[in-house]
Write a protein that holds these residues in place. Sequence first.
Motif, PDB file in Angstrom:
ATOM      1  N   GLU A  98       0.813  -1.328  -0.126  1.00  0.00           N
ATOM      2  CA  GLU A  98      -0.096   0.132  -0.025  1.00  0.00           C
ATOM      3  C   GLU A  98       0.752   1.124   0.012  1.00  0.00           C
ATOM      4  O   GLU A  98       0.391   2.360  -0.134  1.00  0.00           O
ATOM      5  CB  GLU A  98      -0.923   0.096   1.363  1.00  0.00           C
ATOM      6  N   GLY A  99       2.161   1.106   0.179  1.00  0.00           N
ATOM      7  CA  GLY A  99       3.196   2.400   0.189  1.00  0.00           C
ATOM      8  C   GLY A  99       4.338   2.096   1.101  1.00  0.00           C
ATOM      9  O   GLY A  99       5.103   1.054   0.999  1.00  0.00           O
ATOM     10  N   PHE A 100       4.315   2.877   2.343  1.00  0.00           N
ATOM     11  CA  PHE A 100       5.310   2.701   3.240  1.00  0.00           C
ATOM     12  C   PHE A 100       4.847   2.772   4.657  1.00  0.00           C
ATOM     13  O   PHE A 100       3.876   3.575   5.101  1.00  0.00           O
ATOM     14  CB  PHE A 100       6.446   4.012   3.311  1.00  0.00           C
ATOM     15  N   GLU A 101       5.399   1.865   5.345  1.00  0.00           N
ATOM     16  CA  GLU A 101       5.034   1.850   6.846  1.00  0.00           C
ATOM     17  C   GLU A 101       6.167   2.565   7.685  1.00  0.00           C
ATOM     18  O   GLU A 101       7.365   2.262   7.508  1.00  0.00           O
ATOM     19  CB  GLU A 101       4.963   0.375   7.301  1.00  0.00           C
ATOM     20  N   ILE A 102       5.983   3.623   8.481  1.00  0.00           N
ATOM     21  CA  ILE A 102       6.820   4.221   9.166  1.00  0.00           C
ATOM     22  C   ILE A 102       6.838   3.920  10.599  1.00  0.00           C
ATOM     23  O   ILE A 102       5.649   4.127  11.351  1.00  0.00           O
ATOM     24  CB  ILE A 102       6.756   5.646   9.230  1.00  0.00           C
ATOM     25  N   ALA A 103       7.858   3.322  11.203  1.00  0.00           N
ATOM     26  CA  ALA A 103       7.780   2.641  12.675  1.00  0.00           C
ATOM     27  C   ALA A 103       8.662   3.183  13.419  1.00  0.00           C
ATOM     28  O   ALA A 103       9.893   3.467  13.260  1.00  0.00           O
ATOM     29  CB  ALA A 103       7.799   1.237  12.500  1.00  0.00           C
ATOM     30  N   GLY A 104       8.223   3.422  14.564  1.00  0.00           N
ATOM     31  CA  GLY A 104       9.098   3.870  15.892  1.00  0.00           C
ATOM     32  C   GLY A 104       8.380   3.554  17.241  1.00  0.00           C
ATOM     33  O   GLY A 104       7.479   2.593  17.197  1.00  0.00           O
ATOM     34  N   PRO A 105       9.235   3.853  18.189  1.00  0.00           N
ATOM     35  CA  PRO A 105       8.742   3.496  19.656  1.00  0.00           C
ATOM     36  C   PRO A 105       7.242   3.885  19.962  1.00  0.00           C
ATOM     37  O   PRO A 105       6.610   3.238  20.834  1.00  0.00           O
ATOM     38  CB  PRO A 105       9.648   4.086  20.558  1.00  0.00           C
ATOM     39  N   ASN A 106       6.669   4.901  19.389  1.00  0.00           N
ATOM     40  CA  ASN A 106       5.220   5.555  19.452  1.00  0.00           C
ATOM     41  C   ASN A 106       4.484   4.571  18.616  1.00  0.00           C
ATOM     42  O   ASN A 106       3.001   5.169  18.835  1.00  0.00           O
ATOM     43  CB  ASN A 106       5.424   6.996  19.508  1.00  0.00           C
ATOM     44  N   GLY A 107       4.629   3.955  17.619  1.00  0.00           N
ATOM     45  CA  GLY A 107       3.471   3.381  16.955  1.00  0.00           C
ATOM     46  C   GLY A 107       4.096   3.379  15.322  1.00  0.00           C
ATOM     47  O   GLY A 107       5.379   3.490  15.030  1.00  0.00           O
ATOM     48  N   THR A 108       3.040   3.279  14.577  1.00  0.00           N
ATOM     49  CA  THR A 108       3.333   3.023  13.137  1.00  0.00           C
ATOM     50  C   THR A 108       2.175   4.084  12.255  1.00  0.00           C
ATOM     51  O   THR A 108       1.343   4.215  12.688  1.00  0.00           O
ATOM     52  CB  THR A 108       2.852   1.678  12.827  1.00  0.00           C
ATOM     53  N   LEU A 109       2.691   4.680  11.165  1.00  0.00           N
ATOM     54  CA  LEU A 109       2.067   5.323  10.240  1.00  0.00           C
ATOM     55  C   LEU A 109       2.266   4.732   8.993  1.00  0.00           C
ATOM     56  O   LEU A 109       3.261   4.215   8.552  1.00  0.00           O
ATOM     57  CB  LEU A 109       2.731   6.957  10.209  1.00  0.00           C
ATOM     58  N   LEU A 110       1.095   5.024   8.165  1.00  0.00           N
ATOM     59  CA  LEU A 110       1.093   4.490   6.824  1.00  0.00           C
ATOM     60  C   LEU A 110       1.045   5.923   5.950  1.00  0.00           C
ATOM     61  O   LEU A 110       0.174   6.594   6.020  1.00  0.00           O
ATOM     62  CB  LEU A 110       0.051   3.485   6.560  1.00  0.00           C
ATOM     63  N   THR A 111       1.767   5.729   4.892  1.00  0.00           N
ATOM     64  CA  THR A 111       1.661   6.803   3.866  1.00  0.00           C
ATOM     65  C   THR A 111       2.125   6.136   2.366  1.00  0.00           C
ATOM     66  O   THR A 111       2.618   5.033   2.139  1.00  0.00           O
ATOM     67  CB  THR A 111       2.878   7.856   4.056  1.00  0.00           C
TER      68      THR A 111
END
Length: 297
Positions: free
Chosen positions: A99-112
Amino acid sequence: MSHLDLSFSDYLSACPECAAAKDLLLADGFALHGADPHRYSTINVLHDVAAFGGAKEAFQADEQRIGGGAQALALAIAKTMAKEIRLDWRVQRIQQTFEGFEIAGPNGTLLTKALIITLPVNVLSSLDIDAQIGSAARRAIQERHPGAAAKGWASVSCPEPIHSSGWPNAVEVYSRQGASTSAIATFAVADPCHDSALEKSWQAVRSRHPNLQWHNEFLSHDWLNDPLAQGTWLSAAPKQHEGWHQLADNPPPVIFAGGDVSRRWYGWMEGAVTSGRDSAQRIQAYLAQAPVAPAAG
């Protein structure tokens, strides 16, 4: 240009006609590039001379300051997107998905669907990026750029404004007058480390300007050991220019932007502005399925 892609120190050593002015050229070069002259390329100096329109303009450029400091510009931009800003949200991994890109870190995940990465390039090696990036760009990311300036401020009393330069300590010194006291700043190559470089520079300032009255108030920040910077402004080492240019021109959906990768003003505030505008136009074209122009910011 390959014959000029050697360290600035090596270039000056090979030019006997520069011997009398060598320390001045090293000081002026550091004022532009904030790095050890044994580590940054002569091409950097020529690049800035061309950008400013001449050597005098590059070495003696008039300053234009932003009212309230550069942070005021960031805050003004933030007002238009306050609901979308996430503070203290560190990124550890950027993973490509269907679907695109998953941006992950200690606080969670974002999709873009697409993203613009504006991190200082010296921190990119600590980020797991699953995206198309050219081999020269990846090599430059792993090598990191040599920008390593130490800057310190102090509170003093002085009868008139100060501006002086020298080499290798207290390379640049200038003051800003206040209502009752003045602030004085000094720059130096952070070698062997930030603290020792500033200690030597303050000693040089005291010797060069013996009439100053010191208030024993000092301020500085070690950008080299700051995990969110790991260096100061970009100055390319020999053989690195292809990598940084390749990173600046990385095709969507992952674009890199900021002063570090500006094509004309790398290392400068002007570059952060032009690169940001250019990257926004390129990512908008991609999302609109229109032709994407090469990076020009």
